[in-house]
Design a protein around this motif. Structure first.
Motif, PDB file in Angstrom:
ATOM      1  N   GLY A  57       0.810  -1.210   0.000  1.00 48.17           N
ATOM      2  CA  GLY A  57       0.000   0.000   0.000  1.00 48.17           C
ATOM      3  C   GLY A  57       0.840   1.255   0.000  1.00 48.17           C
ATOM      4  N   LEU A  58       1.873   1.271   0.841  1.00 41.66           N
ATOM      5  CA  LEU A  58       2.755   2.438   0.881  1.00 41.66           C
ATOM      6  C   LEU A  58       3.496   2.621  -0.444  1.00 41.66           C
ATOM      7  CD1 LEU A  58       4.207   2.069   4.503  1.00 41.66           C
ATOM      8  CD2 LEU A  58       2.506   3.723   3.684  1.00 41.66           C
ATOM      9  N   GLY A  59       3.840   1.506  -1.076  1.00 35.43           N
ATOM     10  CA  GLY A  59       4.515   1.609  -2.381  1.00 35.43           C
ATOM     11  C   GLY A  59       3.647   2.281  -3.422  1.00 35.43           C
ATOM     12  N   TRP A  60       2.367   1.894  -3.455  1.00 35.72           N
ATOM     13  CA  TRP A  60       1.469   2.529  -4.414  1.00 35.72           C
ATOM     14  C   TRP A  60       1.251   4.001  -4.084  1.00 35.72           C
ATOM     15  CZ3 TRP A  60       0.312   1.237  -9.081  1.00 35.72           C
ATOM     16  CH2 TRP A  60       0.312  -0.102  -9.465  1.00 35.72           C
ATOM     17  N   LEU A  61       1.202   4.341  -2.811  1.00 28.51           N
ATOM     18  CA  LEU A  61       1.076   5.753  -2.456  1.00 28.51           C
ATOM     19  C   LEU A  61       2.327   6.528  -2.871  1.00 28.51           C
ATOM     20  CD1 LEU A  61      -0.614   5.581   1.068  1.00 28.51           C
ATOM     21  CD2 LEU A  61      -1.666   6.069  -1.159  1.00 28.51           C
ATOM     22  N   ALA A  62       3.495   5.895  -2.767  1.00 26.11           N
ATOM     23  CA  ALA A  62       4.725   6.533  -3.226  1.00 26.11           C
ATOM     24  C   ALA A  62       4.690   6.760  -4.737  1.00 26.11           C
ATOM     25  CB  ALA A  62       5.937   5.686  -2.839  1.00 26.11           C
ATOM     26  N   VAL A  63       4.134   5.785  -5.451  1.00 29.92           N
ATOM     27  CA  VAL A  63       3.991   5.957  -6.907  1.00 29.92           C
ATOM     28  C   VAL A  63       3.086   7.153  -7.211  1.00 29.92           C
ATOM     29  CG1 VAL A  63       3.065   4.894  -8.994  1.00 29.92           C
ATOM     30  CG2 VAL A  63       4.452   3.537  -7.421  1.00 29.92           C
ATOM     31  N   ALA A  64       2.014   7.283  -6.421  1.00 27.34           N
ATOM     32  CA  ALA A  64       1.125   8.427  -6.617  1.00 27.34           C
ATOM     33  C   ALA A  64       1.853   9.741  -6.366  1.00 27.34           C
ATOM     34  CB  ALA A  64      -0.091   8.318  -5.705  1.00 27.34           C
ATOM     35  N   GLY A  65       2.691   9.781  -5.298  1.00 23.17           N
ATOM     36  CA  GLY A  65       3.468  10.989  -5.037  1.00 23.17           C
ATOM     37  C   GLY A  65       4.444  11.297  -6.149  1.00 23.17           C
ATOM     38  N   LEU A  66       5.097  10.227  -6.695  1.00 18.12           N
ATOM     39  CA  LEU A  66       6.007  10.439  -7.822  1.00 18.12           C
ATOM     40  C   LEU A  66       5.262  10.996  -9.029  1.00 18.12           C
ATOM     41  CD1 LEU A  66       8.860  10.073  -8.960  1.00 18.12           C
ATOM     42  CD2 LEU A  66       8.204   7.750  -9.635  1.00 18.12           C
ATOM     43  N   GLY A  67       4.028  10.527  -9.216  1.00 21.40           N
ATOM     44  CA  GLY A  67       3.228  11.042 -10.329  1.00 21.40           C
ATOM     45  C   GLY A  67       2.956  12.531 -10.189  1.00 21.40           C
ATOM     46  N   VAL A  68       2.769  12.975  -8.928  1.00 20.29           N
ATOM     47  CA  VAL A  68       2.544  14.409  -8.702  1.00 20.29           C
ATOM     48  C   VAL A  68       3.773  15.208  -9.109  1.00 20.29           C
ATOM     49  CG1 VAL A  68       2.155  16.159  -6.929  1.00 20.29           C
ATOM     50  CG2 VAL A  68       0.849  14.030  -6.889  1.00 20.29           C
ATOM     51  N   LEU A  69       4.968  14.714  -8.768  1.00 19.95           N
ATOM     52  CA  LEU A  69       6.198  15.417  -9.121  1.00 19.95           C
ATOM     53  C   LEU A  69       6.383  15.473 -10.646  1.00 19.95           C
ATOM     54  CD1 LEU A  69       8.654  14.020  -6.409  1.00 19.95           C
ATOM     55  CD2 LEU A  69       7.477  16.227  -6.449  1.00 19.95           C
ATOM     56  N   VAL A  70       6.139  14.328 -11.292  1.00 23.32           N
ATOM     57  CA  VAL A  70       6.266  14.298 -12.758  1.00 23.32           C
ATOM     58  C   VAL A  70       5.263  15.242 -13.404  1.00 23.32           C
ATOM     59  CG1 VAL A  70       6.034  12.833 -14.793  1.00 23.32           C
ATOM     60  CG2 VAL A  70       7.214  11.967 -12.765  1.00 23.32           C
ATOM     61  N   GLY A  71       4.020  15.250 -12.883  1.00 27.11           N
ATOM     62  CA  GLY A  71       3.008  16.153 -13.427  1.00 27.11           C
ATOM     63  C   GLY A  71       3.371  17.612 -13.237  1.00 27.11           C
ATOM     64  N   ALA A  72       3.976  17.943 -12.070  1.00 25.56           N
ATOM     65  CA  ALA A  72       4.390  19.328 -11.826  1.00 25.56           C
ATOM     66  C   ALA A  72       5.469  19.751 -12.818  1.00 25.56           C
ATOM     67  CB  ALA A  72       4.890  19.469 -10.392  1.00 25.56           C
ATOM     68  N   TYR A  73       6.398  18.860 -13.130  1.00 21.57           N
ATOM     69  CA  TYR A  73       7.435  19.172 -14.107  1.00 21.57           C
ATOM     70  C   TYR A  73       6.811  19.404 -15.488  1.00 21.57           C
ATOM     71  CZ  TYR A  73      11.489  18.673 -17.155  1.00 21.57           C
ATOM     72  OH  TYR A  73      12.457  18.883 -18.114  1.00 21.57           O
ATOM     73  N   GLY A  74       5.844  18.548 -15.844  1.00 22.99           N
ATOM     74  CA  GLY A  74       5.177  18.723 -17.130  1.00 22.99           C
ATOM     75  C   GLY A  74       4.409  20.035 -17.203  1.00 22.99           C
ATOM     76  N   THR A  75       3.769  20.409 -16.086  1.00 22.16           N
ATOM     77  CA  THR A  75       3.025  21.674 -16.062  1.00 22.16           C
ATOM     78  C   THR A  75       3.955  22.856 -16.258  1.00 22.16           C
ATOM     79  OG1 THR A  75       1.379  20.712 -14.572  1.00 22.16           O
ATOM     80  CG2 THR A  75       1.484  23.107 -14.686  1.00 22.16           C
ATOM     81  N   ALA A  76       5.139  22.820 -15.642  1.00 26.18           N
ATOM     82  CA  ALA A  76       6.106  23.907 -15.815  1.00 26.18           C
ATOM     83  C   ALA A  76       6.525  24.039 -17.281  1.00 26.18           C
ATOM     84  CB  ALA A  76       7.325  23.660 -14.926  1.00 26.18           C
ATOM     85  N   ARG A  77       6.727  22.896 -17.943  1.00 20.74           N
ATOM     86  CA  ARG A  77       7.097  22.946 -19.361  1.00 20.74           C
ATOM     87  C   ARG A  77       5.926  23.397 -20.227  1.00 20.74           C
ATOM     88  NH1 ARG A  77      11.996  23.639 -19.686  1.00 20.74           N
ATOM     89  NH2 ARG A  77      11.875  23.019 -21.894  1.00 20.74           N
ATOM     90  N   VAL A  78       4.716  23.111 -19.765  1.00 18.63           N
ATOM     91  CA  VAL A  78       3.534  23.543 -20.506  1.00 18.63           C
ATOM     92  C   VAL A  78       3.461  25.057 -20.583  1.00 18.63           C
ATOM     93  CG1 VAL A  78       1.016  23.738 -20.292  1.00 18.63           C
ATOM     94  CG2 VAL A  78       2.100  21.496 -20.221  1.00 18.63           C
TER      95      VAL A  78
END
Length: 639
Positions: A57-78
């Motif tokens: 469960g914690l691993g999947w939550l970590a994946v979700a947190g990583l997705g937030v970081l990746v999305g933030a990087y994409g938004t900055a490039r947008v």
């Protein structure tokens, strides 16, 4: 106009397809983030915490947190990609606004540059971000729902599609009502801007009731537009509730049914996360952003992208009625009569040959050895410093003053010869109105009563319709003292427009009108078939609208187009700079010329200086009294 905006928009985007591809590529990262927003918590519950495996469960939550970081990087490039799309649009709009301001004398060019262009840029950037975010967020959420369980998609999808469809159906009506409201608001602001500085004059002339009625009408118009806009705004809120909030209710209500059919608790929680954290915020941004800002952008673009040809067509089609046509006393070789016989397009409408004029035998010439030819159908603007002789020139052309040397010919004939009165009409600064009906005032220069249809067409062309309606129609009684100076000028302009005279002389005849009303009146006279227009300009916009400009400055008189004079005449450049930096001053002679009706052709208060027009001794005796030299009449015979 809307179709044209769509066409220009598609062309703009097609040229920048690489920017769109880059924008879409970086937006894919946001799609991945949205997908993980619901899928990762669902797996964390089903495969982790509910299965007794907290580390999973914690691993999947970590994946979700990583997705937030990746999305933030994409938004900055947008944001960088959006800037590459928006800034060229701003540059194109600035080019259009500047071009119209310089070439077409658009009085609102500066406002368009500093306000409307910035509004268009910011609104367009917001719309790109909102639309792109909704599209990719929705795709990510729907894919996630399908991955968790197709039944979830059946519960969330229909209301979401219904809400988006309802919102799309309201876009057109909302845009139209938004524009109607903005137009009404601008009309009210313009009215108040004209009324408030003149409240003392309104009170002094006893026009409080009429002015209040006109203002009330504009307030009621804006109120109706605001109510209509608000009613359609309710549907916008309904679409948000239907597409974003109803799916939450349906998921909760259908939870037992979904669990009985194999939907896991984690999948149900993930579906709620998709709706509350992704779909609802994205739809909310789309409805409020596209619903109001989109309509605003369409309104602003309609004003910014119009071209010179479109403006000219609108002015001549929407405002100008048919020019008056009737026989005159001039007869052609076949014996037929009519205006075309006396001012064919190939003839010279106005000709001055070595014209010299001074207001007394010992005074310096106001006009010195002037040669000028104005072709039929031309539009000439006369400009120059105050007191230089612009109004004197119009008096000479009208036959009110006699040149000391040289000849003045109108339509190829002497200005004081037979039929001269019917070949030119002069509209002075201080227009006059007689006691009687409005139709009688407008038909003073016509031998017979003017048909009402022709009178209404002329009123529409010149811009008299609001006053005509306020007074109660052509048969309404007119009290000259109750009219403002600008209203009297509109009456005089329409009267001159209805005359059969092919040559119209506007001696600062629009000085009491606002720039928009002045432009409309000048374009109406310039568009009269076979008509020739000479305007003593008191605004730079009048000079820019003209075909040719006569710059009067003593012996440094220059003649050419606005662009030619800006390049070749230092005096004209200085005059244009003075116009741009402050209010224009009227050109007036040294003293009143004593018309018995107290309407002087070129005189008026606020004289800036003598200008050498009057001799120091016995000045009154050495001033020519104005009069139509053909029949001995005075200015009351003029427009």
């Amino acid at each position: 106009m809307t179709e044209r905006i769509h066409r220009l928009g598609l062309r703009f985007l097609r040229v920048r397809w690489r920017v769109l591809v880059r924008l879409g590529g970086w937006s894919v990262l946001e799609t991945a983030q949205t997908f993980l927003t619901g899928y990762a918590p669902a797996r964390a519950l089903d495969a982790g915490f509910l299965a007794g495996r907290p580390e999973v469960g914690l691993g999947w939550l970590a994946v979700a947190g990583l997705g937030v970081l990746v999305g933030a990087y994409g938004t900055a490039r947008v944001y960088a990609a959006v800037a590459a799309l928006v800034e060229p649009l701003r540059d194109r709009l600035v080019e259009r606004v500047v071009a119209r301001g310089v070439r077409e004398a658009d009085a609102g060019a500066l406002s368009g540059l500093t306000q409307q262009v910035e509004i268009a840029r910011d609104t367009f950037a917001g719309l790109v971000m909102v639309s792109r975010s909704f599209l990719f967020t929705t795709v990510g959420a729907l894919v996630g729902l399908f991955s968790l369980d197709p039944l979830l998609l059946l519960v969330v999808g229909p209301p979401l599609l219904a809400g988006v469809g309802l919102f799309a159906a309201t876009l057109g009506p909302l845009a139209r009502r938004q524009e109607t409201f903005l137009v009404a608001d601008e009309a009210l602001a313009e009215n108040l801007g004209a009324v408030c500085p003149g409240l003392r004059d309104v009170t002094a002339s006893g026009a409080e009731t009429r002015i209040a009625a006109g203002t009330d009408t504009r307030i009621d118009t804006e109120l109706r537009a605001a109510r209509s806009l608000a009613r359609w705004g309710v549907l916008r809120v309904a679409s948000l509730a239907l597409g974003g909030q109803l799916p939450i209710v349906l998921l909760l209500v259908a939870a037992p049914w979904l669990l009985d059919r194999g939907v896991t608790p984690g999948a149900l929680v993930g579906a709620l996360a998709y709706v509350t954290q992704s779909l609802l915020p994205a739809l909310n941004n789309l409805v409020h952003g596209l619903g109001s800002s989109g309509s605003r952008l369409v309104v602003v673009l309609r004003r910014l992208v119009r071209e010179k040809t479109a403006d000219t067509t609108a002015d001549t089609t929407d405002h100008d009625g048919p020019a008056p046509q009737a026989p005159t006393e001039d007869t052609d070789s076949t014996g037929s009569t009519g205006p075309s016989a006396s001012h064919a397009p190939h003839l010279t409408a106005l000709s001055l040959a070595s014209v010299t004029f001074a207001y007394g035998p010992h005074s310096a010439p106001v006009i010195d050895d002037l040669d000028l030819d104005v072709p039929a159908g031309a539009h000439l603007a006369v400009v120059g410093p105050s007191g230089i002789g612009k109004s004197t020139l119009t008096a000479l052309v009208a036959g009110l003053l006699r040149p000391g040397r040289g000849t003045v010919r109108v339509d190829g004939r002497p200005v004081t010869g037979p039929g001269a009165v019917g070949r030119r009409v002069l509209i002075p600064q201080e227009a006059y109105v007689v006691t009687g009906t409005l139709a009688e005032n407008l038909g003073l220069l016509r031998p017979d009563p003017v048909p009402e249809a022709e009178l209404l067409a002329a009123a529409e062309a010149v811009g008299l319709v609001p006053l005509l309606e306020a007074l109660g129609g052509p048969s309404a009684h007119v009290d000259p003292a109750a009219l403002s100076a600008g209203e009297r000028q509109l009456v005089a302009l329409t009267r001159a427009y209805l005359s059969y005279a092919p040559l119209a002389l506007l001696d600062e005849a629009t000085c009491h009108l606002d720039p928009a009303a002045e432009e409309r009146a000048e374009r109406a006279f310039a568009a009269r078939p076979g008509g020739t227009l000479v305007v003593v300009a008191h605004r730079i916009s009048s000079a820019r609208r003209a075909d040719r400009v006569l710059m009067m400055d003593g012996r440094r008189t220059a003649y050419g187009t606005h662009e030619e004079l800006v390049r070749g005449s230092t005096s004209y450049r200085a005059l244009v700079g003075g116009w741009a930096s402050g209010p224009s001053r009227r050109s007036e002679p040294a003293l009143a010329l004593g018309d018995p009706d107290r309407v002087d052709t070129v005189a008026g208060p606020g004289l800036a200086g003598d200008g050498g027009h009057v001799v120091a001794h016995r000045p009154v005796g050495q001033v020519q009294t104005p009069g139509d030299l053909g029949d001995g009449g005075t200015l009351r015979r003029q427009g």
